[in-house]
Design an enzyme around this catalytic site. Structure first.
Site, PDB file in Angstrom:
ATOM      1  CG  HIS A  44      -8.261 -93.231   3.588  1.00 53.39           C
ATOM      2  ND1 HIS A  44      -9.350 -94.053   3.415  1.00 53.39           N
ATOM      3  CD2 HIS A  44      -8.008 -93.223   4.914  1.00 53.39           C
ATOM      4  CE1 HIS A  44      -9.739 -94.516   4.587  1.00 53.39           C
ATOM      5  NE2 HIS A  44      -8.938 -94.034   5.522  1.00 53.39           N
ATOM      6  CG  ASP A  63       5.942 -99.622   6.935  1.00 52.86           C
ATOM      7  OD1 ASP A  63       5.117 -98.688   7.055  1.00 52.86           O
ATOM      8  OD2 ASP A  63       7.160 -99.432   6.757  1.00 52.86           O
ATOM      9  CG  HIS A  64       5.403 -97.997   2.885  1.00 51.64           C
ATOM     10  ND1 HIS A  64       5.939 -97.849   4.141  1.00 51.64           N
ATOM     11  CD2 HIS A  64       5.643 -96.842   2.228  1.00 51.64           C
ATOM     12  CE1 HIS A  64       6.497 -96.644   4.238  1.00 51.64           C
ATOM     13  NE2 HIS A  64       6.321 -96.011   3.090  1.00 51.64           N
ATOM     14  CD  GLU A  95      -8.108 -95.112  11.595  1.00 56.79           C
ATOM     15  OE1 GLU A  95      -8.446 -96.202  11.134  1.00 56.79           O
ATOM     16  OE2 GLU A  95      -8.918 -94.184  11.831  1.00 56.79           O
ATOM     17  CB  CYS A 125     -12.456 -94.652   7.131  1.00 63.32           C
ATOM     18  SG  CYS A 125     -11.119 -93.909   8.096  1.00 63.32           S
TER      19      CYS A 125
HETATM   20 NI    NI Z   1      -9.247 -94.503   7.517  1.00 61.54          NI
END
Ligand code: NI
Length: 137
Positions: free
Chosen positions: A39, A79-80, A126, A33
């Protein structure tokens, strides 16, 4: 007392890192992460509220109302998007699942109270295997 839960989904990009750490140290602490080029995750959000059933409707709270609140205060903002740089309620915060769950709670808690119910839990996945749960303290 009755509990009801609404699920919403969103996807967003993030990076877990500290600016004062090298990329190597960030990788060591935050793992994949911490990828410097971001990402994404497909998040799944479960919002549970509690209260008494309204004898006139048989509802605790109309789920359409709850869904709209979550969409307006959270989903449309995130979102996005990139959580680190373009989500107002995450500004200056770590983009971890834990911090995000607490921040989502803060975004919706007061409005749920106005609707006559109480926020019980925010559960944020997640990934399939990792989630955070927040109960307000
Ligand atoms: Ni992550």
């Amino acid at each position: 007392m009755i509990f009801i839960t609404r699920r919403e989904r969103f996807n967003a990009a993030h990076r877990l890192f500290r600016k004062d750490f090298s990329d190597e140290k960030n990788l060591e602490i935050f793992g994949k992460c911490s990828n410097p080029n971001w990402h994404g995750h497909n998040y799944e959000l479960f919002v549970t509220i509690k209260g008494e059933i309204d004898p006139e409707t048989g509802f605790l709270l109309n789920l359409k109302q709850l869904s709209k609140l979550i969409k307006d205060r959270v989903i449309e903002k995130i979102d996005h998007k990139n959580i680190n740089i373009e989500v107002d309620f995450m500004e200056g915060k770590f983009a971890s699942t834990e911090v995000l769950a607490v921040s989502i709670w803060d975004q919706i808690e007061a409005d749920i109270r106005i609707y006559g119910a109480e926020l019980h839990a925010v559960k944020l996945f997640e990934s399939e295997n990792n989630y955070a749960e927040y109960f307000g303290k």
